[in-house]
Design a protein around this motif. Structure first.
Motif, short mmCIF file in Angstrom:
data_model
loop_
_atom_site.label_atom_id
_atom_site.label_comp_id
_atom_site.label_asym_id
_atom_site.label_seq_id
_atom_site.Cartn_x
_atom_site.Cartn_y
_atom_site.Cartn_z
N VAL A 35 -12.86 51.11 21.78
CA VAL A 35 -13.77 50.28 21.03
C VAL A 35 -13.67 48.83 21.65
CG1 VAL A 35 -14.97 50.02 18.73
CG2 VAL A 35 -13.46 52.01 19.22
N PRO A 36 -14.83 48.20 22.00
CA PRO A 36 -14.97 46.89 22.52
C PRO A 36 -14.95 45.86 21.34
CG PRO A 36 -16.87 47.84 22.78
CD PRO A 36 -16.21 48.93 22.45
N GLY A 37 -14.53 44.73 21.56
CA GLY A 37 -14.58 43.56 20.58
C GLY A 37 -15.96 42.77 20.77
N GLY A 38 -15.52 41.61 20.48
CA GLY A 38 -16.51 40.49 20.71
C GLY A 38 -16.37 39.26 19.75
N PRO A 39 -17.11 39.94 18.35
CA PRO A 39 -17.92 40.93 18.25
C PRO A 39 -18.84 40.96 19.12
CG PRO A 39 -17.90 39.61 16.42
CD PRO A 39 -17.02 38.83 17.39
N GLY A 40 -19.76 42.19 19.13
CA GLY A 40 -21.00 42.13 19.85
C GLY A 40 -21.07 42.23 21.32
N ARG A 41 -19.83 42.55 22.00
CA ARG A 41 -19.80 42.47 23.52
C ARG A 41 -19.82 44.03 23.97
NH1 ARG A 41 -15.57 38.90 26.93
NH2 ARG A 41 -16.49 39.47 28.92
N ALA A 42 -20.71 44.11 25.15
CA ALA A 42 -20.49 45.74 25.63
C ALA A 42 -19.24 46.23 26.17
CB ALA A 42 -21.87 45.70 26.50
N GLY A 43 -19.09 47.36 26.21
CA GLY A 43 -17.80 47.78 26.63
C GLY A 43 -17.24 47.67 28.16
N THR A 44 -18.16 47.16 28.83
CA THR A 44 -18.18 46.66 30.31
C THR A 44 -16.91 46.13 30.54
OG1 THR A 44 -20.52 46.93 30.66
CG2 THR A 44 -18.93 46.04 32.28
N TYR A 45 -16.57 45.18 29.49
CA TYR A 45 -15.40 43.96 30.15
C TYR A 45 -13.91 44.78 29.75
CZ TYR A 45 -14.04 43.63 25.12
OH TYR A 45 -13.55 43.58 23.74
N LEU A 46 -13.84 45.83 29.25
CA LEU A 46 -12.83 46.72 29.00
C LEU A 46 -12.53 47.52 30.16
CD1 LEU A 46 -13.00 47.97 25.28
CD2 LEU A 46 -11.44 46.12 26.36
N ALA A 47 -13.29 47.74 31.30
CA ALA A 47 -13.15 48.57 32.51
C ALA A 47 -11.81 48.32 33.06
CB ALA A 47 -14.47 48.27 33.56
N GLY A 48 -11.45 46.84 33.09
CA GLY A 48 -10.14 46.51 33.75
C GLY A 48 -8.99 47.67 32.82
N LEU A 49 -9.10 47.96 32.07
CA LEU A 49 -7.97 48.68 31.54
C LEU A 49 -7.77 49.93 32.25
CD1 LEU A 49 -8.93 48.67 27.61
CD2 LEU A 49 -6.73 47.87 28.43
N ALA A 50 -8.59 50.15 32.87
CA ALA A 50 -8.38 51.50 33.72
C ALA A 50 -7.10 51.39 34.64
CB ALA A 50 -9.87 51.72 34.47
N GLY A 51 -6.93 50.01 34.93
CA GLY A 51 -5.56 49.97 35.88
C GLY A 51 -4.52 49.82 35.14
N ALA A 52 -4.68 49.80 33.74
CA ALA A 52 -3.33 49.78 32.87
C ALA A 52 -3.00 50.96 32.34
CB ALA A 52 -3.46 48.66 31.84
N ALA A 53 -4.03 52.19 32.44
CA ALA A 53 -3.83 53.37 31.69
C ALA A 53 -4.44 54.46 32.59
CB ALA A 53 -4.89 53.46 30.52
N GLY A 54 -3.55 54.57 33.80
CA GLY A 54 -4.10 55.22 35.01
C GLY A 54 -3.90 56.75 34.58
N ARG A 55 -3.07 57.10 33.56
CA ARG A 55 -2.84 58.55 33.24
C ARG A 55 -3.82 59.00 32.19
NH1 ARG A 55 3.84 58.54 32.72
NH2 ARG A 55 4.15 57.47 34.69
N ARG A 56 -4.70 58.07 31.80
CA ARG A 56 -5.73 58.56 30.71
C ARG A 56 -7.31 58.36 31.28
NH1 ARG A 56 -4.39 59.80 25.55
NH2 ARG A 56 -2.04 59.87 25.49
N SER A 57 -8.01 59.06 30.67
CA SER A 57 -9.44 58.83 30.99
C SER A 57 -9.95 58.10 29.73
CB SER A 57 -10.33 60.06 30.94
OG SER A 57 -10.14 60.91 29.68
N LEU A 58 -10.46 56.77 30.23
CA LEU A 58 -11.09 55.78 29.12
C LEU A 58 -12.12 56.15 28.72
CD1 LEU A 58 -9.70 52.27 30.48
CD2 LEU A 58 -8.65 53.88 28.98
N ILE A 59 -12.46 56.24 27.31
CA ILE A 59 -13.81 56.53 26.78
C ILE A 59 -14.39 55.18 26.34
CG2 ILE A 59 -15.27 57.97 25.27
CD1 ILE A 59 -13.69 59.48 27.23
N LEU A 60 -15.23 54.44 26.90
CA LEU A 60 -15.59 53.16 26.53
C LEU A 60 -16.93 53.03 25.91
CD1 LEU A 60 -14.74 50.89 29.82
CD2 LEU A 60 -13.06 51.65 27.87
#
Length: 283
Positions: free
Chosen positions: A26-51
């Protein structure tokens, strides 16, 4: 992007990155779209991220009732997403201001959360202040951007509206990154494009919850909770994160060395190691 319908009929969107067991983010901001969290994919490689794109942000629709932008109302959107995904229980992550909504969801629906990760979380819901904010700013005094960014912080905190704060946010941004390099600059510049002013303005409006009651629920929680803060983040600071983690019987704090508010940018390997160790435990 896949979509689902919230309890009030608002159409909400989310994106899926990677393969493996899902980690709902769940993204913060508040009010920011989930796109900014996409870089988390590089830190959670064993997971599928639901943004998730919170209501009124990114590809999600604006609600008919602006009051539904409030922090407490967004908890219901997390439940609607869980149902859409068909998950009996889920691992849940909230970043920054969304630390509040993810925490409230985990306390109100404990049977639906296997593990809770709070990244650089706001502690508004539990009434914990960031007592060492000024000290954290002062520790960056040797940076060449310091004086300009201090002026940005002053303008941001003094802005009467979200719209008025936007020019100051980018000026203040260096404080929230462990390294003020080109990757950090690009990430900071994207905020104005990803931010919904109505969603941001409505998030903390008309809060009715009692922080003492939230803390009491946390003290009874059986959910494993990992609070991650960046060593150089002024809001929240590591000390604030440690106080939050201590509210939970199964809470723990991890301070990422050299990191800021967006710790996946500085060292995804370090963050990934902490997430893997926590999320890989049996519950």
């Amino acid at each position: 992007m896949p979509t689902f319908t919230a309890s009030d009929g608002t159409r909400l969107a989310y994106q899926v990155l990677g393969d493996g067991p899902p980690l709902v983010c769940v993204p913060g901001g508040p009010g920011r779209a989930g796109t900014y969290l996409a870089g988390l994919a590089g830190a959670a490689g064993r997971r599928s991220l639901i943004l998730l794109d919170n209501r009124g942000t990114g590809a999600s629709d604006e609600p008919a009732d602006p009051a539904s932008y409030g922090m407490e109302g967004l908890v219901d959107d997390i439940e609607a997403l869980r149902i859409r995904l068909g998950l009996e229980r889920m691992d849940l992550l909230g970043h920054s201001s969304a630390g509040n909504t993810a925490l409230l969801y985990a306390l109100r629906r404990p049977e639906r959360v296997a593990r809770l990760v709070l990244l650089a979380p706001s502690t508004r819901a539990v009434g914990i202040g960031v007592d060492d904010f000024e000290e954290a700013l002062a520790r960056r005094a040797d940076e060449d951007w310091y004086e300009s960014a201090r002026a940005g912080i002053k303008g941001w905190l003094g802005a009467p509206t979200i719209a008025d704060s936007l020019p100051h946010r980018e000026q203040a941004a260096p404080f929230f990154y462990g390294r003020w390099d080109e990757a950090a600059r690009a990430h900071a510049r994207a905020e104005t494009e990803e931010l919904s002013e109505p969603a941001a303005a409505g998030f903390y409006a008309d809060i009715t919850l009692d922080p003492a009651e939230v803390r009491a629920l946390a003290a009874e929680s059986a959910t494993p909770v990992l609070v991650v803060t960046g060593e150089r983040d002024p809001f929240p600071t590591p000390a604030t994160g440690e106080r939050l983690a201590a509210l939970f019987p199964h809470g723990e704090s991890y301070v990422q060395p050299g990191a800021g508010h967006y710790m996946w940018l500085e060292d995804p390997k370090a963050l990934g190691g902490a997430l893997d160790a926590f999320l890989g435990r049996a519950v």
